[in-house]
Design an enzyme around this catalytic site. Structure first.
Site, mmCIF file in Angstrom:
data_model
loop_
_atom_site.group_PDB
_atom_site.id
_atom_site.type_symbol
_atom_site.label_atom_id
_atom_site.label_comp_id
_atom_site.label_asym_id
_atom_site.label_seq_id
_atom_site.Cartn_x
_atom_site.Cartn_y
_atom_site.Cartn_z
ATOM 1 C CE LYS A 1 -5.170 -7.730 0.047
ATOM 2 N NZ LYS A 1 -3.993 -6.846 -0.918
ATOM 3 C CD GLN B 1 -2.638 -3.595 -0.496
ATOM 4 O OE1 GLN B 1 -2.663 -4.802 -0.479
ATOM 5 N NE2 GLN B 1 -3.635 -3.113 -1.373
ATOM 6 C CG ASP C 1 -1.025 -9.209 -5.510
ATOM 7 O OD1 ASP C 1 -2.232 -9.487 -4.832
ATOM 8 O OD2 ASP C 1 -0.406 -8.163 -4.657
HETATM 9 N N1 GUN Z 1 -4.167 -2.532 -4.325
HETATM 10 C C1 GUN Z 1 -5.532 -2.852 -4.865
HETATM 11 N N2 GUN Z 1 -5.978 -4.064 -5.083
HETATM 12 C C2 GUN Z 1 -4.702 -4.876 -4.916
HETATM 13 C C3 GUN Z 1 -4.265 -6.040 -4.842
HETATM 14 O O1 GUN Z 1 -5.190 -6.975 -5.325
HETATM 15 N N3 GUN Z 1 -3.029 -6.319 -4.513
HETATM 16 C C4 GUN Z 1 -2.141 -5.389 -4.104
HETATM 17 N N4 GUN Z 1 -1.054 -5.869 -4.073
HETATM 18 N N5 GUN Z 1 -2.483 -4.150 -4.137
HETATM 19 C C5 GUN Z 1 -3.794 -3.841 -4.586
#
Ligand code: GUN
Length: 294
Positions: free
Chosen positions: A52, A96, A119
């Site tokens: 990211k 996350q 998100d």
């Molecule tokens: N863990 C697995 N997929 C995601 C996501 O799209 N965003 C976040 N913050 N954590 C995750």
């Protein structure tokens, strides 16, 4: 059979975003800024967050990575969320997942200002998505919609089976595939670990979206000739022949399923890169205040 190249599409979209950011900055506008909170050292989470941050660089975004050790308290984490909510320089941020067991992920998600929730996990964004209002849509389902769009895959009136009912993928995916527009307008069935007729449902499906987290779950005898198969699985299966010690494995038994498909996504290089790029798109929306004005 057409292999859906999520990697190539994602690179293309990042270039489109970078061009837009360059234009914004040239006009004297603000460079979008994404912050990410990472708790602990889970291998998958480390990799995703690093990707990211890297993608932000390619898109021309500012990014900030905030790390906590596994023993961070819920209060400390909530305090950081509050700080980011109030930081005018931060356009959007993510925490996350998964979080350690002593922290309530739901409490943390609900503490995030929904206007910065890129998100799309906050109940306000989830609710708005459900009734078709402008909002941040969670990244994986949105990335899948973008693949369907870019490959011009027909969805109207099609029978779509979603395998898995997680809040992050299965549930939003099912809602989006039934929305009254393209991609959407599908007849959606959601199957999960307690479904009794899962195999039969799959055999009747025009589109199967698998998000179970069970490596090689979908077999050839569960897929109709000409079906579209989207594989969301990314399980790390031990593999001694690799330097990393694991092989990223999808939920689809690819070698036997692929020959029956009209379209299929590979793992890696299918849905994964699109998930990252969807977050970038949401960050651009946050930076330009395209959804929530203030
Ligand atoms: N863990 C697995 N997929 C995601 C996501 O799209 N965003 C976040 N913050 N954590 C995750």
């Amino acid at each position: 059979m057409t292999l859906i190249d999520g990697k190539a599409i994602s690179e293309q979209i990042k270039q489109e975003i970078a061009a837009e950011v360059a234009e914004i900055v040239a006009r004297g506008g603000k460079r979008p800024h994404l912050a990410a909170i990472l708790v602990g050292h889970d291998g998958g989470s480390e990799t995703y967050v690093a990707s990211k941050v890297k993608a932000c660089e390619v898109c021309g975004f500012k990014s900030t990575l905030i790390r906590f050790e596994n023993d961070v308290t819920e209060a400390e984490l909530l305090a950081k969320v509050q700080e980011l909510n109030e930081d005018d320089d931060v356009d959007g941020f993510i925490v996350q997942l998964p979080l350690p067991d002593h922290i309530s992920a739901q409490k943390v998600i609900e503490a995030i200002d929904y206007r910065k929730d890129v998100d799309g996990f906050h109940p306000i964004n989830v609710g708005r998505m459900g009734i078709g209002l402008p909002c941040y849509v969670s990244a994986t389902p949105n990335g899948i919609l973008e693949l369907l769009r870019r490959y011009k895959i027909e969805t109207q009136g099609k029978k779509c089976v979603v395998l898995g009912r997680s809040n992050i993928v299965g549930k939003p995916m099912a809602i989006l595939m039934m929305q009254k527009k393209y991609p959407g307008d599908a007849t959606v069935t959601v199957c999960h670990s307690h479904s009794q007729n899962l195999e039969q449902e799959c055999r009747e499906a025009d589109i199967i979206i698998v998000a179970m987290g069970k490596p090689n779950f979908l077999k050839a005898d569960m897929v109709k000739e000409g079906a579209v198969v989207i594989d969301v699985g990314t399980t790390r299966v031990p593999d001694a022949t690799r330097k990393s010690g694991f092989k990223l494995t999808g939920d689809v038994k690819f070698d036997e399923v692929a020959p029956k498909c009209s379209y299929i996504t590979p793992v890696p290089g299918g849905v994964g890169p699109m998930t990252i790029v969807s977050l970038m798109k949401n960050t651009l929306l946050a930076g330009t205040k395209a959804i929530y004005k203030d």
